[in-house]
Design a protein around this motif. Structure first.
Motif, PDB file in Angstrom:
ATOM      1  N   GLY A  89      -1.865  11.988 -11.215  1.00  0.00           N
ATOM      2  CA  GLY A  89      -1.674  10.805 -10.389  1.00  0.00           C
ATOM      3  C   GLY A  89      -1.969   9.506 -11.096  1.00  0.00           C
TER       4      GLY A  89
ATOM      5  N   LEU B 123      -4.565   7.956  -4.472  1.00  0.00           N
ATOM      6  CA  LEU B 123      -4.008   9.066  -3.683  1.00  0.00           C
ATOM      7  C   LEU B 123      -4.526  10.405  -4.196  1.00  0.00           C
ATOM      8  CD1 LEU B 123      -0.277   8.009  -3.119  1.00  0.00           C
ATOM      9  CD2 LEU B 123      -1.947   8.569  -1.326  1.00  0.00           C
ATOM     10  N   ALA B 124      -4.481  10.575  -5.517  1.00  0.00           N
ATOM     11  CA  ALA B 124      -4.977  11.826  -6.109  1.00  0.00           C
ATOM     12  C   ALA B 124      -6.482  11.943  -5.912  1.00  0.00           C
ATOM     13  CB  ALA B 124      -4.614  11.875  -7.590  1.00  0.00           C
TER      14      ALA B 124
ATOM     15  N   GLU C 211      -0.035   2.405   1.754  1.00  0.00           N
ATOM     16  CA  GLU C 211       0.029   3.824   2.118  1.00  0.00           C
ATOM     17  C   GLU C 211      -0.361   3.965   3.585  1.00  0.00           C
ATOM     18  OE1 GLU C 211       0.952   7.752   1.521  1.00  0.00           O
ATOM     19  OE2 GLU C 211       1.198   6.095   0.110  1.00  0.00           O
TER      20      GLU C 211
ATOM     21  N   ARG D 249      -2.516   2.763  -6.694  1.00  0.00           N
ATOM     22  CA  ARG D 249      -2.160   3.540  -5.495  1.00  0.00           C
ATOM     23  C   ARG D 249      -2.070   5.022  -5.822  1.00  0.00           C
ATOM     24  NH1 ARG D 249       2.751   5.098  -4.046  1.00  0.00           N
ATOM     25  NH2 ARG D 249       3.064   5.863  -1.919  1.00  0.00           N
ATOM     26  N   ARG D 250      -1.403   5.377  -6.907  1.00  0.00           N
ATOM     27  CA  ARG D 250      -1.274   6.790  -7.276  1.00  0.00           C
ATOM     28  C   ARG D 250      -2.627   7.378  -7.699  1.00  0.00           C
ATOM     29  NH1 ARG D 250       3.720   8.860  -8.571  1.00  0.00           N
ATOM     30  NH2 ARG D 250       2.560  10.810  -8.716  1.00  0.00           N
TER      31      ARG D 250
ATOM     32  N   GLY E 173       1.125   5.574 -12.514  1.00  0.00           N
ATOM     33  CA  GLY E 173       1.754   4.947 -11.368  1.00  0.00           C
ATOM     34  C   GLY E 173       0.888   3.903 -10.688  1.00  0.00           C
TER      35      GLY E 173
ATOM     36  N   ARG F 186       1.495  13.830   3.476  1.00  0.00           N
ATOM     37  CA  ARG F 186       0.392  13.685   2.511  1.00  0.00           C
ATOM     38  C   ARG F 186      -0.830  14.485   2.956  1.00  0.00           C
ATOM     39  NH1 ARG F 186       1.663  11.347  -2.448  1.00  0.00           N
ATOM     40  NH2 ARG F 186       2.817   9.414  -2.179  1.00  0.00           N
TER      41      ARG F 186
END
Length: 239
Positions: free
Chosen positions: A90, A100-101, A154, A96-97, A93, A164
């Motif tokens: 993750g 998220l991870a 998100e 945000r990525r 990117g 998600r």
């Protein structure tokens, strides 16, 4: 309750605490990666503060385990590598990525600590207090990730959020299942170390969940080697 039964119960609590201790070692790896990858200075500073919470968890759990006659397992879960690999993927990117991870791993930590806090109602009060406080930390960490991600676009609700969430839950349950096998092994190790005998629960888990057990075999072997090494060191210190 007989002395043997009391020792078995204590071995079960030690196994639960060691499972949480390994979870916090998983988290320290996760935080090191997130702090390295995240770009926003304020996010990095928040993650550093949260990492300090996990460092406190490690210190408190280790002290509790040793005070109750157990052997603290100072290493991550065998699943830690997979968690870290998912999070590393993750990192390509932006923030945000990365978050998220990171949140996917935090979800498992939050939920596992919440379950432990409910069980802790039947544990010694000093143990329950430490576990409840750590569970509150984990809920706060996850909430921050959730709110921060919402600010990055998100959504917390809607179809995409549900997808998600479902993915994160599958990730968490898979890790929980593998780690549960290791926890039963730790319980048997503690009981055997105290001369009580080996638990019968591991064979039952293996029969009911052969795929999960197979995934845990390699990691359990590494864990067993580490336990033996730590036991020898502990005996040398006492000698």
């Amino acid at each position: 309750m007989s002395p043997a039964t009391q020792t078995r119960a204590s071995s079960a609590v030690i196994a639960e605490l060691n499972d949480l201790l390994q979870l916090d070692h998983d988290a320290l790896q996760s935080y090191a990666l997130a702090i390295k990858e995240v770009e926003h200075p304020a996010y990095r500073e928040t993650l550093r503060r949260f990492r300090a919470d996990h460092e406190r968890h490690v210190e408190e759990l280790t002290a509790l385990i040793e005070r109750h006659g157990g052997l603290a397992i100072e290493l991550p879960h065998p699943t830690g590598v997979a968690k870290l690999a998912k999070q590393a993927a993750g990192g390509f990117g932006g923030d945000r990525r990365v978050l998220l991870a990171f949140r996917a791993n935090e979800r498992q930590a939050r939920d596992k600590y919440a379950r432990a806090a409910r069980k802790a109602e039947e544990w010694p009060e000093e143990v329950a207090e430490v576990v409840r406080r750590a569970a509150e930390d984990e809920a706060r960490h996850f909430e921050w990730a959730d709110v921060t991600l919402e600010g990055l676009g998100e959504p917390r609700d809607g179809a995409r959020a549900r997808v998600r969430r479902a993915y994160d839950v599958v990730h968490a349950r898979t890790a929980d299942a593998v780690e549960a096998v290791g926890k039963q092994g730790m319980r048997g190790f503690e009981a055997a170390r105290r001369g009580v005998g080996r638990t019968r629960e591991v064979p039952r888990v293996a029969k009911a969940r052969p795929v999960v057990t197979a995934l845990a075999v390699v990691g359990t072997g590494l864990l067993a080697a580490a336990l033996v090494g730590q036991l020898r060191q502990s005996r040398r210190r006492r000698g």
